[in-house]
Design a protein around this motif. Structure first.
Motif, PDB file in Angstrom:
ATOM      1  N   THR B 134     -53.077 -57.016  23.219  1.00  0.00           N
ATOM      2  CA  THR B 134     -53.127 -55.622  22.780  1.00  0.00           C
ATOM      3  C   THR B 134     -54.122 -55.463  21.639  1.00  0.00           C
ATOM      4  O   THR B 134     -54.960 -54.557  21.638  1.00  0.00           O
ATOM      5  CB  THR B 134     -51.729 -55.171  22.305  1.00  0.00           C
ATOM      6  OG1 THR B 134     -50.807 -55.374  23.369  1.00  0.00           O
ATOM      7  CG2 THR B 134     -51.725 -53.717  21.902  1.00  0.00           C
ATOM      8  N   GLU B 135     -54.055 -56.389  20.659  1.00  0.00           N
ATOM      9  CA  GLU B 135     -55.014 -56.367  19.554  1.00  0.00           C
ATOM     10  C   GLU B 135     -56.441 -56.379  20.088  1.00  0.00           C
ATOM     11  O   GLU B 135     -57.295 -55.610  19.648  1.00  0.00           O
ATOM     12  CB  GLU B 135     -54.824 -57.614  18.676  1.00  0.00           C
ATOM     13  CG  GLU B 135     -53.941 -57.505  17.454  1.00  0.00           C
ATOM     14  CD  GLU B 135     -53.973 -56.181  16.732  1.00  0.00           C
ATOM     15  OE1 GLU B 135     -55.041 -55.866  16.176  1.00  0.00           O
ATOM     16  OE2 GLU B 135     -52.952 -55.486  16.706  1.00  0.00           O
ATOM     17  N   ILE B 136     -56.692 -57.260  21.055  1.00  0.00           N
ATOM     18  CA  ILE B 136     -58.059 -57.422  21.559  1.00  0.00           C
ATOM     19  C   ILE B 136     -58.530 -56.161  22.292  1.00  0.00           C
ATOM     20  O   ILE B 136     -59.621 -55.652  22.024  1.00  0.00           O
ATOM     21  CB  ILE B 136     -58.147 -58.661  22.481  1.00  0.00           C
ATOM     22  CG1 ILE B 136     -58.050 -59.919  21.614  1.00  0.00           C
ATOM     23  CG2 ILE B 136     -59.457 -58.662  23.252  1.00  0.00           C
ATOM     24  CD1 ILE B 136     -58.148 -61.187  22.389  1.00  0.00           C
ATOM     25  N   TYR B 143     -58.297 -49.965  25.873  1.00  0.00           N
ATOM     26  CA  TYR B 143     -57.091 -49.156  26.007  1.00  0.00           C
ATOM     27  C   TYR B 143     -57.061 -48.131  24.882  1.00  0.00           C
ATOM     28  O   TYR B 143     -57.532 -48.421  23.780  1.00  0.00           O
ATOM     29  CB  TYR B 143     -55.836 -50.037  25.863  1.00  0.00           C
ATOM     30  CG  TYR B 143     -55.362 -50.706  27.119  1.00  0.00           C
ATOM     31  CD1 TYR B 143     -56.209 -50.873  28.213  1.00  0.00           C
ATOM     32  CD2 TYR B 143     -54.060 -51.179  27.210  1.00  0.00           C
ATOM     33  CE1 TYR B 143     -55.768 -51.512  29.355  1.00  0.00           C
ATOM     34  CE2 TYR B 143     -53.616 -51.813  28.346  1.00  0.00           C
ATOM     35  CZ  TYR B 143     -54.476 -51.980  29.417  1.00  0.00           C
ATOM     36  OH  TYR B 143     -54.036 -52.606  30.539  1.00  0.00           O
ATOM     37  N   PRO B 144     -56.508 -46.928  25.107  1.00  0.00           N
ATOM     38  CA  PRO B 144     -56.264 -46.018  23.987  1.00  0.00           C
ATOM     39  C   PRO B 144     -55.227 -46.608  23.036  1.00  0.00           C
ATOM     40  O   PRO B 144     -54.436 -47.478  23.432  1.00  0.00           O
ATOM     41  CB  PRO B 144     -55.743 -44.746  24.662  1.00  0.00           C
ATOM     42  CG  PRO B 144     -55.319 -45.162  26.021  1.00  0.00           C
ATOM     43  CD  PRO B 144     -56.150 -46.341  26.403  1.00  0.00           C
ATOM     44  N   LYS B 145     -55.222 -46.134  21.783  1.00  0.00           N
ATOM     45  CA  LYS B 145     -54.413 -46.730  20.714  1.00  0.00           C
ATOM     46  C   LYS B 145     -52.924 -46.860  21.051  1.00  0.00           C
ATOM     47  O   LYS B 145     -52.267 -47.837  20.670  1.00  0.00           O
ATOM     48  CB  LYS B 145     -54.562 -45.839  19.473  1.00  0.00           C
ATOM     49  CG  LYS B 145     -54.895 -46.382  18.094  1.00  0.00           C
ATOM     50  CD  LYS B 145     -55.109 -47.717  17.835  1.00  0.00           C
ATOM     51  CE  LYS B 145     -55.530 -48.452  16.676  1.00  0.00           C
ATOM     52  NZ  LYS B 145     -56.107 -49.719  17.109  1.00  0.00           N
TER      53      LYS B 145
END
Lengths: 311, 291
Positions: B134-136, B143-145
């Motif tokens: 997710t961080e990457i 991906y959107p936030k």
């Protein structure tokens, strides 16, 4: 100004250390994560990358800062019978190391230094067992261990007339010997010691024979002192393997108070009654640390001592 | 050498008795069990006309298990290339190499059951790996936030086998690294120095010098890890416990024996695995037997 060649060299060194560290992070991250998880006061930061790799502790105001607490490590000893598992691991591993070394040394001596009927056949038969997948022996050995326990029971009843069923605790299911016995005589140990004994100069043995030494004295006084490095290697490999062994121990040791760490901790942590995740990670760290300390002192046996195995 | 049958067998007796009971006897008994029905309660054994073999021949679960075991061979080239590269890296004469070797070996000396628990938490639906990914993806704006990576690494039947391979890779790299190190250290330094003088770059040196000169080690390691991959089962036991269609051949054997208590079927399936391992081992002995 650097010459371009010099720049290239520096670049290649930096690149090498970068890849080395990247690989290092890949192999170490589960343990580092578990350590940081176990030292944190709760799981709030445990799954947030990259914060999860530093332990976080809650302060009085309810905020979190970087810090460490040993409270979960203390909980490990309360929530799971860690010291019982540890004691069992120590007993089982000691029995396995002593048994493997004694049996391998005894068997390797005649195979390397005596001439007798059937020598080559026996050696080939022992080496051929390396081809067998040991996993398929789980069922027959399980049946054998159950039968050995029943036989011990019968023997006790016949010889002493008592039906206390105490003898089967020595050799049947849930016994230390039941875990250790199937593994102590193996091709690896016998082969390793045979190679070591074959490297001993014949003059040494002849001199001892001239002095009237028996075979046992030659083995004990001449062969063993000059092959200590190989014996140490065998003992160290056996120790680490037995300490980590899981599947056979989990089959034989059904009683919780007889299980070694690798079995007991796994069952407690994956079972329905497992405690908080922080305790779990603390227990994992506590289980791995004894092996790591041992490895730190003996690592040359693992990392450079196996050259002989390939050649 | 001294000729003495009695003393020799006296020394050999403990090893021969124990191996006879726990190594040789199981081969025979396992074969015998495969053709019989074993009554777990009383230990009664009854011939059942190849019923065990018929069952595994027809059962979908066993087919899937065999397919997974063969599919698992994918891990062999990955683990060989990976460990050869690492061995090459730590074989340099630069400071800190002993430290890195030790670090790479740590997964090998970690108990598989304990390592498995940590990796379960890494692979979890809301676990470490997904949070890392997710961080990457957020960093790269893929991906959107508010969207998170939520791959079910161990629960999705399409992915679970790959996750087990990643774990196997993690656990095995260090072991093969040590074997390759021994092979690499046998290459005389002059060969590589001569190539550098001739202007060969690192890529050429790796493919034209390193690979050909460690070929015997590559063969040995490939054989070892092929047999290891066919026998994969503890990895399955500690990570997925057979869920998400991750049965492998030996996991099936274990499951039939110690969960279903159907020793006959387990023995029949075990015999099939033994047969394939023996063939591979025989090939291995042909290659390396004379050394």
């Amino acid at each position: 100004m650097f010459k371009s060649k010099e720049l290239n060299r520096i670049f290649s060194v930096v690149l090498q250390y970068a890849s080395l560290s990247a690989f290092g992070l890949f192999t170490m991250f589960p343990l580092l994560w578990a350590l940081s998880f176990g030292l944190s006061s709760d799981g709030s930061y445990a799954y947030l990358f990259p914060d999860s790799f530093l332990p976080h502790v809650a302060d009085e105001a309810g905020g979190y800062g970087i810090g460490a607490t040993l409270v979960w490590f203390e909980r490990v000893f309360v929530e799971i019978p860690f010291s019982v598992y540890f004691k069992n691991s120590v007993i089982i591993t000691t029995l396995a190391v002593v048994g493997t070394v004694v049996i391998s040394v005894l068997a390797a001596y005649p195979l390397s230094r005596m001439r007798f009927f059937g020598r080559n056949f026996i050696f080939v038969a022992i080496i051929a067992t390396l081809m067998l997948p040991q996993e398929t022996a789980l069922v027959p050995n399980y049946i054998t261990i159950v039968k050995l326990g029943n036989f011990a029971d019968w023997l006790q009843l016949t010889l002493t007339g008592s039906d206390a069923a105490t003898w089967k605790k020595l050799i049947g299911m849930n016994s230390y010997l039941g875990v250790v016995l199937p593994g102590v005589a193996g091709a690896f140990g016998i082969f390793l010691m045979k190679q070591a004994f074959e490297a001993v100069p014949q003059d040494l043995i002849d001199a001892a024979r001239v002095d009237g030494a028996t075979e046992m004295q030659i083995l004990w006084r001449v062969m063993l002192p000059v092959t200590t490095p190989s014996i140490a290697a065998l003992a160290i490999f056996t120790l680490v393997n037995q300490w980590n062994e899981y599947i056979w121990s989990s089959i034989v040791m059904r009683a919780k108070d007889m299980q070694p760490l690798a079995v007991g901790v796994f069952n407690d942590l994956t079972g329905p009654l497992s405690g908080s995740q922080n305790t779990l990670m603390a227990a994992i760290v506590l289980t791995v640390i004894p092996v790591l300390i041992f490895f730190a002192f003996t690592q040359r046996y693992f990392i450079s001592g196996m050259d002989g195995a390939v050649k | 050498m001294k000729n003495s049958n009695f003393m020799a067998y006296f020394f050999l007796a403990p090893a021969l008795i124990l191996m006879g009971v726990f190594v040789f006897w199981p081969v025979g008994f396992n074969t015998y069990l495969a053709f019989n029905h074993y009554e777990i309660a009383g230990g009664a054994v009854e011939w059942n006309n190849f019923e065990n073999f018929k069952r595994i021949w027809e059962e979908d679960l066993f087919h899937q298990a065999v397919k997974n075991s063969l599919f698992f061979l994918l891990v062999v080239p990955a683990i060989q290339l990976g460990s050869l590269l690492i061995a090459k890296l730590v074989n340099n004469k630069m400071p800190g190499m002993t430290f890195f070797r030790a670090v790479y070996y740590i997964p090998v000396i970690t108990a598989i059951s304990i390592a498995g628990i940590v990796w379960q938490f890494v692979f979890k639906y809301d676990g470490m790996l997904n949070s890392f990914l997710t961080e990457i993806v957020h960093f790269l704006h893929i991906y959107p936030k508010e969207q998170l990576v939520d791959i079910d690494w161990l629960g999705d039947p399409d992915i679970a086998m790959y996750s087990i391979m990643i774990f196997t890779l993690w656990k095995g790299l260090g072991y093969y690294m040590v074997l390759y190190l021994a092979g690499l250290q046998a290459i005389p330094a002059e060969v590589e120095e001569a190539a550098i003088l001739d202007g060969a770059n690192a890529w050429d040196r790796f493919w034209k010098i390193t690979i050909p000169m460690v070929k015997p080690t590559i063969l040995l390691c490939t054989m070892l890890s092929t047999i290891g991959a066919l026998k994969v089962f503890l990895e399955v036991l500690v990570l997925t416990d057979g869920k998400a269609e991750t049965y492998t051949a030996l996991y099936y054997v274990y499951d039939q024996a110690f969960r279903n208590y159907d020793f006959g079927v387990a023995a029949a399936a075990g015999l099939v695995v033994t047969f394939f391992c023996m063939i591979l081992a025989a090939i291995q002995f042909r290659f390396f037997g004379e050394k």
